[in-house]
Design a protein around this motif. Structure first.
Motif, PDB file in Angstrom:
ATOM      1  N   THR A 178     -46.992 -18.948 -37.628  1.00 37.57           N
ATOM      2  CA  THR A 178     -47.765 -17.774 -37.200  1.00 37.57           C
ATOM      3  C   THR A 178     -47.339 -16.541 -37.991  1.00 37.57           C
ATOM      4  O   THR A 178     -48.180 -15.719 -38.391  1.00 37.57           O
ATOM      5  N   ASP A 235     -55.020 -20.384 -35.975  1.00 36.89           N
ATOM      6  CA  ASP A 235     -53.656 -20.683 -35.519  1.00 36.89           C
ATOM      7  C   ASP A 235     -53.744 -21.577 -34.287  1.00 36.89           C
ATOM      8  O   ASP A 235     -54.049 -21.107 -33.199  1.00 36.89           O
ATOM      9  N   GLU A 236     -53.541 -22.857 -34.490  1.00 34.78           N
ATOM     10  CA  GLU A 236     -53.596 -23.822 -33.390  1.00 34.78           C
ATOM     11  C   GLU A 236     -54.820 -23.605 -32.503  1.00 34.78           C
ATOM     12  O   GLU A 236     -54.711 -23.489 -31.296  1.00 34.78           O
TER      13      GLU A 236
HETATM   14 MG   LIG Z   1     -47.253 -20.100 -33.899  1.00 38.98          MG
END
Ligand SMILES: [Mg+2]
Ligand SMILES: Nc1ncnc2c1ncn2[C@@H]1O[C@H](COP(=O)(O)OP(=O)(O)OP(=O)(O)O)[C@@H](O)[C@H]1O
Length: 253
Positions: free
Chosen positions: A46, A173-174
């Motif tokens: 991240t 992000d995910e």
């Molecule tokens: Mg992360």
């Protein structure tokens, strides 16, 4: 000549206070591809995305060394920070819905950019909702509050909102953490189509998602790039690095 790489990261080191979260990271992210980033929790995935769209600057105590360029130009020089974030769409792990209708969630950014024509806004909203595989489910309730949708629908709404800026680079992000596998697959199909138009950087905890989608895969561990290669090599029987081999097979992580 057009540079083959969309984004180039050179010797990026990021600290939060005394903690070093990224150590001397250098990466070439090719245009019109899906660049997957995998790695265990706290490995700096991240942080890497936040460095690219400069949201890291909002975190107190953070410091950044190194260079990031887009099309060969340094990110601090190429555009002002608002323009940079408009051109780099960002989708976070959990949906961040605005307390607005479904329609207004997607029309928000184009309106902020000065678009007032109803017909144009209608077209943008429909295109983005279709791209996010959500249109069929919400087309009859565009006036309902976005926050009343299910978790998976809200995540797709977030994706539609990111697309409404017409970003040139899309960072995810995910994105599928709160979405069921069937919906995840639909969005994955969308991402494969979208790479025709934009560069996609996909951070994922699901190594199989990287395998399905990534043209390239980068494995980060403890803030360092362990290996980056074509996804085919990374997931092969002999990626050339034992740590990569173990991680993609779920031996640790
Ligand atoms: Mg992360
Ligand atoms: N705002 C912050 N202040 C202090 N430390 C931070 C901050 N954000 C991240 N960190 C630290 O930086 C390191 C990397 O965090 P990061 O969120 O980038 O990891 P990640 O790979 O995305 O992990 P996850 O898979 O859990 O999302 C971690 O040790 C984390 O605790």
């Amino acid at each position: 000549m057009v540079n083959e790489n969309r984004v180039e990261i050179r010797n990026l080191t990021v600290r939060y206070g005394k903690t070093i979260s990224l150590h001397d990271v250098s990466l070439d992210i090719p245009r019109n591809k899906i660049f997957a980033i995998i790695g265990p929790a706290n490995s700096g995935k991240t942080t890497l995305l936040k460095s690219i769209n400069r949201t890291l600057e909002l975190e107190s105590g953070s410091s950044v060394q190194g260079n990031i360029t887009i099309d060969g130009r340094e990110i601090h020089e190429i555009w002002n920070v608002y323009e940079l974030r408009r051109r780099i769409g960002m989708v976070f792990p959990l949906p961040v819905g605005l307390p607005l209708s479904v329609y207004d969630n997607v029309a928000y950014a184009p309106r902020m950019a000065g678009e007032r024509r109803r017909k144009v806004l209608d077209e943008i909203v429909e295109r983005c909702l279709r791209q996010a595989a959500l249109w069929d489910e919400v087309k009859d309730r565009l006036k309902n509050l976005g926050t009343m949708l299910s978790g998976g629908q809200q995540q797709r709404l977030t994706i539609a909102r990111a697309l409404s800026h017409s970003p040139e680079i899309l960072c995810l992000d995910e994105f599928s953490i709160a979405i069921d596998p069937v919906t995840t697959m639909r969005i994955e199909d969308v991402l494969v189509q979208l790479k025709e138009e934009m560069t996609i950087i996909l951070v994922t905890n699901l190594v199989q998602q990287a395998r399905r989608l990534g043209d390239m895969t980068c494995f980060i561990n403890k803030g360092r790039v362990v290996q980056v290669d074509t996804t085919e090599v990374m997931f092969s029987d002999n990626p050339g690095n034992q740590l990569t081999y173990d991680y993609v097979r779920g031996v640790f992580g």
